[in-house]
Design an enzyme around this catalytic site. Structure first.
Site, mmCIF file in Angstrom:
data_model
loop_
_atom_site.group_PDB
_atom_site.id
_atom_site.type_symbol
_atom_site.label_atom_id
_atom_site.label_comp_id
_atom_site.label_asym_id
_atom_site.label_seq_id
_atom_site.Cartn_x
_atom_site.Cartn_y
_atom_site.Cartn_z
ATOM 1 C CE1 TYR A 1 -4.951 4.138 8.565
ATOM 2 C CE2 TYR A 1 -5.371 4.143 10.921
ATOM 3 C CZ TYR A 1 -4.683 3.662 9.826
ATOM 4 O OH TYR A 1 -3.717 2.688 9.997
ATOM 5 N N PRO B 1 -3.660 0.648 18.557
ATOM 6 C CG PRO B 1 -5.311 -0.908 18.067
ATOM 7 C CD PRO B 1 -4.742 -0.100 19.166
ATOM 8 C CG HIS C 1 -2.150 -0.828 1.045
ATOM 9 N ND1 HIS C 1 -3.332 -0.559 1.673
ATOM 10 C CD2 HIS C 1 -2.374 -1.931 0.286
ATOM 11 C CE1 HIS C 1 -4.252 -1.446 1.306
ATOM 12 N NE2 HIS C 1 -3.694 -2.295 0.474
ATOM 13 C CE LYS D 1 4.098 3.442 13.218
ATOM 14 N NZ LYS D 1 4.640 2.865 11.999
ATOM 15 C CE1 TYR E 1 0.284 2.925 7.536
ATOM 16 C CE2 TYR E 1 -0.903 4.127 9.247
ATOM 17 C CZ TYR E 1 -0.823 3.071 8.363
ATOM 18 O OH TYR E 1 -1.838 2.140 8.295
HETATM 19 P P1 FAS Z 1 2.663 -11.206 21.488
HETATM 20 O O1 FAS Z 1 1.617 -10.930 22.532
HETATM 21 O O2 FAS Z 1 2.286 -11.218 20.066
HETATM 22 O O3 FAS Z 1 3.336 -12.651 21.773
HETATM 23 C C1 FAS Z 1 3.621 -13.063 23.086
HETATM 24 C C2 FAS Z 1 3.632 -14.580 23.090
HETATM 25 O O4 FAS Z 1 4.052 -15.009 24.389
HETATM 26 C C3 FAS Z 1 2.240 -15.159 22.846
HETATM 27 O O5 FAS Z 1 2.297 -16.148 21.847
HETATM 28 C C4 FAS Z 1 1.861 -15.754 24.206
HETATM 29 O O6 FAS Z 1 1.079 -16.926 24.112
HETATM 30 C C5 FAS Z 1 3.236 -16.072 24.795
HETATM 31 N N1 FAS Z 1 3.233 -16.125 26.265
HETATM 32 C C6 FAS Z 1 2.639 -15.258 27.111
HETATM 33 N N2 FAS Z 1 2.838 -15.658 28.392
HETATM 34 C C7 FAS Z 1 3.580 -16.802 28.338
HETATM 35 C C8 FAS Z 1 4.088 -17.690 29.306
HETATM 36 N N3 FAS Z 1 3.886 -17.470 30.606
HETATM 37 N N4 FAS Z 1 4.789 -18.778 28.897
HETATM 38 C C9 FAS Z 1 5.020 -18.994 27.575
HETATM 39 N N5 FAS Z 1 4.544 -18.193 26.590
HETATM 40 C C10 FAS Z 1 3.837 -17.106 26.977
HETATM 41 N N6 FAS Z 1 -0.908 -4.187 16.712
HETATM 42 C C11 FAS Z 1 -0.987 -3.493 15.564
HETATM 43 O O7 FAS Z 1 0.010 -2.917 15.142
HETATM 44 N N7 FAS Z 1 -2.187 -3.412 14.868
HETATM 45 C C12 FAS Z 1 -3.316 -4.072 15.307
HETATM 46 O O8 FAS Z 1 -4.374 -3.992 14.682
HETATM 47 C C13 FAS Z 1 -3.248 -4.847 16.476
HETATM 48 N N8 FAS Z 1 -4.334 -5.558 16.892
HETATM 49 C C14 FAS Z 1 -4.232 -6.311 18.021
HETATM 50 C C15 FAS Z 1 -5.317 -7.108 18.450
HETATM 51 C C16 FAS Z 1 -5.214 -7.899 19.598
HETATM 52 C C17 FAS Z 1 -6.395 -8.756 20.028
HETATM 53 C C18 FAS Z 1 -4.022 -7.898 20.353
HETATM 54 C C19 FAS Z 1 -3.909 -8.730 21.627
HETATM 55 C C20 FAS Z 1 -2.940 -7.127 19.936
HETATM 56 C C21 FAS Z 1 -3.037 -6.342 18.766
HETATM 57 N N9 FAS Z 1 -1.961 -5.584 18.296
HETATM 58 C C22 FAS Z 1 -2.021 -4.856 17.161
HETATM 59 C C23 FAS Z 1 -0.721 -5.564 18.999
HETATM 60 C C24 FAS Z 1 0.043 -6.803 18.619
HETATM 61 O O9 FAS Z 1 0.156 -6.918 17.236
HETATM 62 C C25 FAS Z 1 1.364 -6.744 19.339
HETATM 63 O O10 FAS Z 1 1.983 -5.481 19.201
HETATM 64 C C26 FAS Z 1 2.309 -7.825 18.896
HETATM 65 O O11 FAS Z 1 1.638 -9.050 18.932
HETATM 66 C C27 FAS Z 1 3.528 -7.800 19.822
HETATM 67 O O12 FAS Z 1 4.284 -8.926 19.603
HETATM 68 P P2 FAS Z 1 5.008 -9.656 20.823
HETATM 69 O O13 FAS Z 1 5.705 -8.649 21.635
HETATM 70 O O14 FAS Z 1 5.768 -10.785 20.226
HETATM 71 O O15 FAS Z 1 3.854 -10.187 21.773
HETATM 72 C C1 PHB Z 2 -5.406 -4.101 10.648
HETATM 73 O O1 PHB Z 2 -5.495 -4.374 9.428
HETATM 74 O O2 PHB Z 2 -5.698 -4.924 11.536
HETATM 75 C C2 PHB Z 2 -4.930 -2.730 11.074
HETATM 76 C C3 PHB Z 2 -4.453 -1.852 10.116
HETATM 77 C C4 PHB Z 2 -4.030 -0.584 10.501
HETATM 78 C C5 PHB Z 2 -4.101 -0.215 11.832
HETATM 79 C C6 PHB Z 2 -4.573 -1.108 12.800
HETATM 80 C C7 PHB Z 2 -5.010 -2.371 12.409
HETATM 81 O O3 PHB Z 2 -3.690 1.033 12.219
#
Ligand code: FAS
Ligand code: PHB
Length: 395
Positions: free
Chosen positions: A205, A297, A75, A301, A389
């Site tokens: 957005y 989100p 994009h 980032k 961005y």
């Molecule tokens: P993560 O949370 O991805 O990974 C951590 C891992 O550690 C998981 O697999 C978990 O199971 C494991 N873990 C936890 N406790 C443990 C334990 N005690 N023992 C062993 N393993 C354990 N970011 C965006 O940029 N855009 C979005 O739209 C967006 N939407 C999101 C929606 C949701 C529902 C959530 C929860 C997050 C969202 N995020 C979004 C943020 C997300 O993308 C995080 O920034 C990203 O997953 C961060 O990656 P990690 O730091 O690796 O953590």
């Molecule tokens: C998504 O596609 O999940 C998404 C994209 C842009 C954002 C947040 C989430 O800023």
């Protein structure tokens, strides 16, 4: 109890943990990844969708980018919708050619797990009761119970806490050793996945008096969309019809634009907060990713910050193991936090500009509209949004 050892013990098989493990492997450094969920569960969790230019480049550099380059969508801009009209922010002309990739986080996870296991990586899924201790010694340890119930202890040179917001690493650090900065937002996002064609060629957005909307995508026939909601909103209160009526109301434009509708097969409410923990280290435990910081989100980032933490930490650990240098390890937290605070500011700014704050007054609303008018009419303003961005350069 079984006892083993490794150079780097990594807790969490999310983007931070998997990227760290593979980058270290490519430098000949051994690690073990402990993940509480099964492989199927980890690969099914729907999260982020936007990869910064730096994350795209990293995935390709470490040999995990082939499917992303085939199936991801490049994009070159986003649309800001306000006052019933669209204004576009073009990335390449404002950032010297950079753009972003729309590629779901669970696909990134699948690709990273595959490349890790194909190269002999040691990922232990369904690891239960993980605990860490002796963090302030030269031999920090991880203890856990494997899926057959056997307890194992792993002695490490270093431990990386990549276990996200609900992990055990940050809580294992003595409270007085950390400073936690947090801001809660008075709203959340109601996220859907639906079977429909894309409503737009680029992400929309939208700021609206009824609340913010984001129109994103996952594939030519699956769409990802969000609307601002109460942080305590209940999914069961929202039928498909009610959801589409809300999207139509908030996305209405002067030229009668309407979203592409279709059956909704996933509905979730995501909380919104900003959180930064300082420092990102205690003894030989280093925090990376959401275990150390969380961003709303809106700025896309979260996933990308996890990737840059992994790169900065891998660089420091490589200097230690291959050049016997500890300076980058001592600098890790400061180096990572400079970038994390810039992304935290950007995510807060995008959230504050685009969302409707409960109890806000007309003055606040006009300030937000003037901010949107500024960034879409000034090259300097648009450049400031675009360079954040697509991702700021790593130091
Ligand atoms: P993560 O949370 O991805 O990974 C951590 C891992 O550690 C998981 O697999 C978990 O199971 C494991 N873990 C936890 N406790 C443990 C334990 N005690 N023992 C062993 N393993 C354990 N970011 C965006 O940029 N855009 C979005 O739209 C967006 N939407 C999101 C929606 C949701 C529902 C959530 C929860 C997050 C969202 N995020 C979004 C943020 C997300 O993308 C995080 O920034 C990203 O997953 C961060 O990656 P990690 O730091 O690796 O953590
Ligand atoms: C998504 O596609 O999940 C998404 C994209 C842009 C954002 C947040 C989430 O800023």
């Amino acid at each position: 109890m079984r006892t083993t050892r490794t150079q780097v013990g990594i807790i969490g098989a999310g983007p931070a943990g998997l990227l760290l493990s593979h980058i270290l492997h490519l430098q000949g450094i051994e690690s073990v990844v402990l993940e509480r969920h099964s492989r199927d569960d980890v690969e099914a969790i729907i999260k982020a969708g936007v990869l910064e230019q730096g994350t795209i480049d990293l995935m390709n550099e470490i040999g995990a980018g082939e499917r992303m380059m085939k199936e991801g969508f490049r994009h070159e801009g986003i649309i800001l919708r306000f006052d019933g009209r669209d204004e576009r922010i073009d990335f390449p002309s404002l950032t010297g050619g950079k753009s972003v990739m729309i590629y779901a986080q669970h696909d990134v996870i699948k690709d990273l797990i595959k490349v890790r296991l194909d190269s002999g990586g040691d990922i232990r899924f369904e690891a239960k009761d993980v605990s860490v201790y002796d963090l302030d010694t030269a031999q920090p340890k991880i203890r856990y119970r494997d899926k057959s119930g056997v307890v194992e202890e792993i002695t490490c040179d270093f431990i990386a806490g990549c276990d996200g917001t609900q992990g055990i690493c940050r809580p294992s650090i003595p409270a007085g050793a950390l400073k936690v900065h947090e801001r809660l937002y008075p709203f959340g996002w109601f996220g859907i996945l639906c079977k429909a064609p894309p409503s737009s060629d680029e992400l929309i957005y939208a700021m609206h008096e009824r609340g913010f909307v984001l129109v994103s995508t996952r594939s030519p026939d699956i769409q990802r969309m969000y609307f601002q909601c109460s942080p305590t909103e209940k999914v069961e209160n929202w039928s498909d019809d009610r959801i589409w009526a809300e999207f139509r109301a908030r996305l209405a434009t002067q030229d009668g634009w309407v979203p592409q509708e279709g059956p909704i097969f996933s509905k979730t409410v995501i909380g919104m907060r900003s959180l930064v923990v300082e420092p990102m280290r205690y003894g030989r435990l280093f925090l990376a990713g959401d275990s150390a910081h969380v961003v709303p989100p809106t700025g896309a980032k979260g996933l990308n910050l996890a990737a840059t933490d992994a790169q900065i930490l891998a660089r420091a650990l490589t200097a230690y193991f291959k050049s016997n240098r500890s300076d980058l390890l001592y600098q890790y937290s400061e180096t990572a936090l400079r970038r994390i605070w810039k992304a935290t500011r950007f995510s807060w700014w995008m959230t504050s500009m685009l969302h409707t704050f409960p109890g806000t007054d007309e003055f606040q609303n006009r300030l937000q509209l003037s901010e949107l008018n500024y960034v879409t009419s000034s090259r300097a303003g648009a450049m400031a949004l675009a360079e954040n961005y697509v991702g700021l350069p790593i130091e």
